[in-house]
Each structure stands twice: as C-alpha cells, then as structure tokens.
Design an enzyme around this catalytic site. Sequence first.
Site, PDB file in Angstrom:
ATOM      1  N   SER A 205      11.159   1.687  -1.198  1.00 10.21           N
ATOM      2  CA  SER A 205      11.583   0.288  -1.205  1.00 10.21           C
ATOM      3  C   SER A 205      12.524  -0.064  -0.060  1.00 10.21           C
ATOM      4  O   SER A 205      12.942  -1.208   0.061  1.00 10.21           O
ATOM      5  CB  SER A 205      12.260  -0.048  -2.542  1.00 10.21           C
ATOM      6  OG  SER A 205      11.318   0.009  -3.601  1.00 10.21           O
TER       7      SER A 205
ATOM      8  N   GLY B 233       4.369  -7.293   7.930  1.00 11.49           N
ATOM      9  CA  GLY B 233       3.265  -8.229   8.070  1.00 11.49           C
ATOM     10  C   GLY B 233       1.979  -7.684   7.475  1.00 11.49           C
ATOM     11  O   GLY B 233       1.207  -8.422   6.839  1.00 11.49           O
TER      12      GLY B 233
ATOM     13  N   GLU C   1       3.597  -1.275  -2.890  1.00 14.40           N
ATOM     14  CA  GLU C   1       3.698  -2.481  -2.058  1.00 14.40           C
ATOM     15  C   GLU C   1       4.688  -3.501  -2.631  1.00 14.40           C
ATOM     16  O   GLU C   1       4.440  -4.695  -2.681  1.00 14.40           O
ATOM     17  CB  GLU C   1       2.317  -3.093  -1.832  1.00 14.40           C
ATOM     18  CG  GLU C   1       1.384  -2.091  -1.152  1.00 14.40           C
ATOM     19  CD  GLU C   1       0.183  -2.729  -0.528  1.00 14.40           C
ATOM     20  OE1 GLU C   1       0.287  -3.862  -0.064  1.00 14.40           O
ATOM     21  OE2 GLU C   1      -0.861  -2.060  -0.490  1.00 14.40           O
TER      22      GLU C   1
ATOM     23  N   SER D   6      -8.186  -0.529  -4.142  1.00 12.26           N
ATOM     24  CA  SER D   6      -7.179   0.042  -3.253  1.00 12.26           C
ATOM     25  C   SER D   6      -7.814   0.569  -1.970  1.00 12.26           C
ATOM     26  O   SER D   6      -7.260   0.392  -0.878  1.00 12.26           O
ATOM     27  CB  SER D   6      -6.420   1.175  -3.952  1.00 12.26           C
ATOM     28  OG  SER D   6      -5.572   0.682  -4.964  1.00 12.26           O
TER      29      SER D   6
END
Length: 387
Positions: free
Chosen positions: A142, A241, A367, A95
């Site tokens: 989210s 991105g 993520e 991480s």
Amino acid sequence: MALHPYDLYDVRSLLTEEERAVQDTVARFTDERVLPIIGDCFDEGRFPKELVGEIAELGLLGSSLPEQYGCAGLNAVSYGLICQELERGDSGIRSFVSVQSSLCMYPIYAYGSEEQRQRWLPDMAAGKVIGCFGLTEPHGGSDPANMKTHAKRDGDDWVLNGSKMWITNGNLADIVIVWAQTEDGIQGFVVEKGMAGFAAQEIKHKMSLRASVTSALYFDNVRVPEANRLPNVKGLKGPLGCLTQARYGITWGPIGAAIACLDEALNYSKERILFDRPVAATQSAQIKLAEMARRITLAQLLVVQLGRLKDAGTMQPQQVSLAKWNNCRMAIDIARECRDLLGGAGITTEHSAIRHALNLESVITYEGTETVHQLVIGRELTGISAF
C-alpha cells in the site's frame, strides 16, 4: 412484464448496440469455455493456459487500445463489460486479461516509444507475448513510494536489483513491466524472460485465485538495455496511472462474480425443500435475495456512469476508488451470503459461491485495499490526508 432478476433497472438498455454485442460475445465464451472447466482448475490450482489463444482471438487483450497495434479499439464501457463477464466465470480469468491489458499493454502504449509499441503490442494482443506488472514489494503493497527495487545506469544499460511480490502472471510472463527507483525518480523498464539474473518463483498454497498464476520476482544485477526503458514517464504517476486503468476494470468484474452467486443461490433456494416448502418461500431467504439484487443494481448503475465519464475523458481516480470500494464489498458480501443459503453444499467447488468468495478476498485487497480507497474518499471530502 417481469423484470430481469439480475438487471432490475434494465441497465442493458443504457448500452449501445456494440456494447451489447461485446457483452453477449464474452458471456457466451464464459458459458461455453470457462464455466465447464473452472471448478476443476480451481481445485487443481491450475491456470487454463489453453484459453489464452481464444481470449486473444476474441480481441479481449488490450481491447481499448488502437487498432493499429492489433487491438480492438473498444470504448471503456465495453472493456468493463468484458471484465464483468469474465469474472462471472472466475476472478483469475479476469485478472489475467486485466494485467495483460491495463498493467502491461497500457504502459507500453502510454509511456513507451513508438518502437516499443510496434515491438510488443501486436504480439501481446495476439496472446503470443504475455506480460506481468512488477510494482508490489514484499515489505508492503500500500506504500509504493517506499520502493526498494532500484536501477542504476551503466553505459548503455541499466542494472536492476530488487524483488517484487504477489505478481499475477509472473511465471507465465515473457516480459515484466518493472518499476524501480533511479537517481532520476521512479522509472519503468521492460525486463524480458531469459535475461541473466531474472527469476520468477510461483507462490503455492493459495486459498484464493487458485486458477491464476501468482509469483515472486527476483532481479539480481539484471542488465536492461536503454531501449527497454519506458521513456515517457517518471515518478509514481507512471505506475499509479496503470493502476487506475486496471482498477477501473475491477469495478466491473466483481459484479459478474456477484451475479453468478445470486443466480446459483436463487435457483438452489427454489429447488431445496425444507419444512415442506422451498427455501425461497421463506421471508428470510427472500430478504437476503432482494438485498443482493438491490446491491447489484446499484453497482451496475455506478459502473455505467463511471464508464461514460472515462469515455468522455473526465473520470477522476477518486471516482474509481469509490466504485472499487463499493463493488468489491458488494460482491464479497453477496458471495458469503449465497454460500450460506446453499447450506453445506456451499462449501464445495461443485458450486461457485465459495470459489468466488475466496477469490474476492484477493480482489478486495489488491490494487488498493478497501481501507486505502476509503481514505482516498475521506481525503477528497476533507482535504486532509490520513494515510
């Protein structure tokens, strides 16, 4: 000839000589420097900062970025192998590298000016400047479009207000890539440690990623100069991105955790004698071990193809979602099953299965949760958004 227990389809033969050399180098680092200390670090809730210099010396920070910025210029498959071998040690180590490389160095490279690249990237590659990524907010991770953090132009500066939550490297960071709402859409800013009004508070009482620093970030009228605004992107495509880059690495990382667990369970089941025979001699244990090896093999083949697509410039975010969903689920299931095979011994951090299982509770969530990635694929199949 016997097959390799953790590479039943000889996936390694699909790698180039350089890719194999990268994997071997990082595997050696994990074996010699990470594994001897990581159990204690997890117990103590301590990130091993003493390893940062060595990680940088190996070229693992921003490894896919060009050499002109002090980076290694490796391909995507090599970066994936770096993530796999580091997470074989611990998700917290991977991480750290993932955040520094994909979430901090990448946006400066992709969205920053040449002056910003020259200013920060070489020192970040050398481990002299540590970054963190400020996107997630306390009210919900989210739905990044529901962002409350905002920046308003004031002369030559921007005034930043808001907060971010669950930020890896937060209290280690010298700079923060902060995403904020502006009158011209979401934009990225580089906030520097020591700027008035900026504070980081480490999150304690974690039962996952204990060998990693996780923080809350607060911005109270922080004045950020225009020179620190990332000029080449606006809107959610900027942070999304970055997340695609980081998620790509995460598709590889859990394979390392799963391999570590299978290795431990396989050896333990051969040595532990119950009812006058090794646990490994029972049908139930062999079925479990075989199922783990099957799922690891499928995950390995998935990420090698994904890496080739990324290197060819044809990888799509939906493909990353499928691999993140599949491989995180694969790894957490294997870690739990291995813990079970270890019996009572499996609940202690003298073994790695429970540590990996707890870490993967975070990896499967951050993520993009498993549910989010399932819905991404559902939307791709049906053309209908169910978010």
